[in-house]
Design a protein around this motif. Structure first.
Motif, PDB file in Angstrom:
ATOM      1  N   THR A 127       0.837  -1.325  -0.252  1.00 36.40           N
ATOM      2  CA  THR A 127       0.058   0.055   0.552  1.00 36.40           C
ATOM      3  C   THR A 127       1.022   1.543  -0.056  1.00 36.40           C
ATOM      4  OG1 THR A 127      -2.175  -1.378   1.012  1.00 36.40           O
ATOM      5  CG2 THR A 127      -2.046   1.269   0.833  1.00 36.40           C
ATOM      6  N   GLU A 128       2.024   1.420   0.338  1.00 39.38           N
ATOM      7  CA  GLU A 128       2.762   2.525   0.927  1.00 39.38           C
ATOM      8  C   GLU A 128       4.475   1.898   0.317  1.00 39.38           C
ATOM      9  OE1 GLU A 128       1.813   5.178   4.480  1.00 39.38           O
ATOM     10  OE2 GLU A 128       3.348   3.970   4.936  1.00 39.38           O
ATOM     11  N   ARG A 129       4.648   2.766  -0.532  1.00 34.43           N
ATOM     12  CA  ARG A 129       6.138   3.025  -1.258  1.00 34.43           C
ATOM     13  C   ARG A 129       7.224   3.777  -0.879  1.00 34.43           C
ATOM     14  NH1 ARG A 129       6.523  -2.190  -4.755  1.00 34.43           N
ATOM     15  NH2 ARG A 129       8.198  -0.913  -4.849  1.00 34.43           N
ATOM     16  N   ASP A 130       8.073   3.452  -1.028  1.00 34.25           N
ATOM     17  CA  ASP A 130       8.817   4.684  -1.337  1.00 34.25           C
ATOM     18  C   ASP A 130       9.040   5.684  -3.006  1.00 34.25           C
ATOM     19  OD1 ASP A 130      11.497   6.105  -2.948  1.00 34.25           O
ATOM     20  OD2 ASP A 130      12.281   6.210  -0.689  1.00 34.25           O
ATOM     21  N   LEU A 131       8.910   6.984  -3.167  1.00 30.86           N
ATOM     22  CA  LEU A 131       8.238   7.214  -4.364  1.00 30.86           C
ATOM     23  C   LEU A 131       8.737   7.133  -5.207  1.00 30.86           C
ATOM     24  CD1 LEU A 131       7.267  11.211  -3.135  1.00 30.86           C
ATOM     25  CD2 LEU A 131       5.828   9.590  -4.396  1.00 30.86           C
ATOM     26  N   TYR A 132      10.531   6.736  -4.910  1.00 31.73           N
ATOM     27  CA  TYR A 132      11.271   7.214  -6.425  1.00 31.73           C
ATOM     28  C   TYR A 132      11.580   5.664  -6.816  1.00 31.73           C
ATOM     29  CZ  TYR A 132      14.044  10.808  -4.463  1.00 31.73           C
ATOM     30  OH  TYR A 132      14.327  11.912  -4.066  1.00 31.73           O
ATOM     31  N   GLU A 133      10.397   4.232  -5.857  1.00 30.18           N
ATOM     32  CA  GLU A 133      10.441   3.362  -5.993  1.00 30.18           C
ATOM     33  C   GLU A 133       9.054   2.631  -7.245  1.00 30.18           C
ATOM     34  OE1 GLU A 133      12.058   0.591  -2.173  1.00 30.18           O
ATOM     35  OE2 GLU A 133       9.730   0.715  -2.417  1.00 30.18           O
ATOM     36  N   THR A 134       8.471   3.602  -7.096  1.00 32.40           N
ATOM     37  CA  THR A 134       7.362   2.667  -7.788  1.00 32.40           C
ATOM     38  C   THR A 134       7.307   3.993  -9.198  1.00 32.40           C
ATOM     39  OG1 THR A 134       6.076   4.115  -7.052  1.00 32.40           O
ATOM     40  CG2 THR A 134       6.519   1.821  -6.534  1.00 32.40           C
ATOM     41  N   ASN A 184       4.252  13.182 -19.936  1.00 36.57           N
ATOM     42  CA  ASN A 184       3.318  12.457 -19.663  1.00 36.57           C
ATOM     43  C   ASN A 184       3.369  10.983 -18.970  1.00 36.57           C
ATOM     44  OD1 ASN A 184       1.563  14.778 -18.435  1.00 36.57           O
ATOM     45  ND2 ASN A 184       1.366  15.201 -20.621  1.00 36.57           N
ATOM     46  N   LEU A 185       4.238  10.324 -18.846  1.00 36.45           N
ATOM     47  CA  LEU A 185       4.355   9.345 -18.497  1.00 36.45           C
ATOM     48  C   LEU A 185       5.643   8.388 -17.946  1.00 36.45           C
ATOM     49  CD1 LEU A 185       3.273   6.181 -19.542  1.00 36.45           C
ATOM     50  CD2 LEU A 185       5.435   6.295 -21.473  1.00 36.45           C
ATOM     51  N   VAL A 186       5.460   7.187 -17.069  1.00 32.51           N
ATOM     52  CA  VAL A 186       7.126   6.713 -16.397  1.00 32.51           C
ATOM     53  C   VAL A 186       6.657   5.199 -17.009  1.00 32.51           C
ATOM     54  CG1 VAL A 186       8.397   6.491 -14.267  1.00 32.51           C
ATOM     55  CG2 VAL A 186       7.053   8.589 -14.475  1.00 32.51           C
ATOM     56  N   ILE A 187       8.117   4.769 -16.780  1.00 33.94           N
ATOM     57  CA  ILE A 187       7.987   3.270 -17.363  1.00 33.94           C
ATOM     58  C   ILE A 187       9.165   2.751 -16.402  1.00 33.94           C
ATOM     59  CG2 ILE A 187       7.870   1.020 -18.994  1.00 33.94           C
ATOM     60  CD1 ILE A 187       7.718   2.896 -21.105  1.00 33.94           C
ATOM     61  N   THR A 188       8.947   2.333 -15.661  1.00 30.89           N
ATOM     62  CA  THR A 188      10.430   1.402 -14.748  1.00 30.89           C
ATOM     63  C   THR A 188      10.282   0.086 -14.311  1.00 30.89           C
ATOM     64  OG1 THR A 188       8.636   1.222 -13.120  1.00 30.89           O
ATOM     65  CG2 THR A 188       9.684   3.625 -12.579  1.00 30.89           C
ATOM     66  N   LEU A 189      11.108  -0.505 -14.848  1.00 25.49           N
ATOM     67  CA  LEU A 189      11.921  -2.259 -14.713  1.00 25.49           C
ATOM     68  C   LEU A 189      12.601  -2.280 -13.297  1.00 25.49           C
ATOM     69  CD1 LEU A 189      12.759  -4.673 -15.875  1.00 25.49           C
ATOM     70  CD2 LEU A 189      14.099  -3.945 -17.122  1.00 25.49           C
ATOM     71  N   LEU A 197       4.320   1.241 -15.324  1.00 24.58           N
ATOM     72  CA  LEU A 197       3.932   2.213 -16.258  1.00 24.58           C
ATOM     73  C   LEU A 197       2.775   2.806 -15.690  1.00 24.58           C
ATOM     74  CD1 LEU A 197       3.815  -0.439 -18.275  1.00 24.58           C
ATOM     75  CD2 LEU A 197       4.215   0.925 -19.728  1.00 24.58           C
ATOM     76  N   ALA A 198       2.904   4.337 -15.836  1.00 29.01           N
ATOM     77  CA  ALA A 198       2.147   5.652 -14.829  1.00 29.01           C
ATOM     78  C   ALA A 198       2.293   6.696 -15.567  1.00 29.01           C
ATOM     79  CB  ALA A 198       2.285   5.524 -13.054  1.00 29.01           C
ATOM     80  N   VAL A 199       1.028   7.018 -15.562  1.00 27.57           N
ATOM     81  CA  VAL A 199       0.868   8.387 -16.288  1.00 27.57           C
ATOM     82  C   VAL A 199      -0.446   9.117 -14.697  1.00 27.57           C
ATOM     83  CG1 VAL A 199       0.298   7.764 -18.180  1.00 27.57           C
ATOM     84  CG2 VAL A 199      -1.717   7.548 -16.684  1.00 27.57           C
TER      85      VAL A 199
END
Length: 245
Positions: A127-134, A184-189, A197-199
């Motif tokens: 539910t809670e995560r570090d901002l940089y992680e996701t 307007n998009l983030v993609i992380t691995l 993926l987030a918008v």
């Protein structure tokens, strides 16, 4: 009567009584006849446990998610949830991947709603995560007003290299966040081979939440799948934005 429990409950009752606005530390302390350091410690504990939300320096406190969870009260972010739930169900039905709705809460990414896929191999998120992680956390950080963003970065520090290797310095971080705003998009691995993926979700020109899809890398690498996911995700966010206006 256990004094500290009594004080904590009185604090919650006071903030709940004035839930139409935020309450400052000095106001709460004076109203409950508490010393400010004592009141500050109680507030910090309640914030850490998500019973209160700290809106920022000099901005006060309001009820947090846990208070509403106790009563099943959906008024917490109600407009956002009402606008997003149906679109999130449709998004997961179309892609058969889990999607989440995230907000910024107490300097972390906080999930307010999840729609799970029925894939045999599923990815779960705390539910809670570090901002940089996701991916969702990075979107929320990138679209904060500049002064709030700088204040938050000063508070939480720079990302660890193993979490975001392209943003090891302040200059690199600023450039990476600027790219996010442009796209307007983030993609992380992640190191665990999870693609996120987030918008942004926007109301009245302000980013209030993030809409995210996350899945195992093995499913993301299917030919042209990434184009379908990105297009569908952005279309869902656009419809939620329209419902919020």
């Amino acid at each position: 009567m256990i004094q500290v429990i009594n004080r904590a409950l009185r604090t919650l009752e006071y903030v709940a009584k004035h839930k139409e606005r935020s309450c400052s530390l000095s106001e709460i302390a004076e109203s409950l006849q508490l010393h400010q350091p004592t009141c500050a410690n109680i507030l910090k504990t309640l914030v850490d446990m998500n019973y209160l939300e700290h809106l920022g320096r000099k901005k006060g406190y309001r009820l947090g998610a846990k208070c509403y969870e106790l009563t099943g009260n959906l008024s917490y972010n109600q407009n956002l949830l009402q606008a997003a739930k149906g679109e999130m169900e449709a998004l997961t039905k179309k892609l058969n991947e889990t999607c989440i709705l995230g907000i910024l809460r107490n300097q972390k990414r906080f999930i307010v709603h999840t729609v799970n896929s029925d894939q045999d191999l599923q990815v779960r998120s705390r539910t809670e995560r570090d901002l940089y992680e996701t991916a969702s956390g990075r979107i929320l950080l990138a679209f904060l007003p500049e002064k709030e963003r700088e204040s938050l970065i000063n508070a939480i520090g720079l990302p660890k290299p193993e979490i975001w290797k392209e943003a090891k310095t302040k200059k690199q971080l600023d450039l990476a966040l600027a790219d996010i705003r442009n796209d307007n998009l983030v993609i992380t691995l992640s190191p665990q081979h999870i693609v996120g993926l987030a918008v942004p979700i926007i109301k009245d020109g302000v980013t209030i939440a993030s809409l995210s899809i996350f899945l195992p890398e093995s499913r993301y690498n299917v030919k042209n799948a990434f184009k379908t996911i990105i297009t569908t995700l952005k279309e869902s966010a656009k419809r939620i934005n329209e419902l919020l206006q």
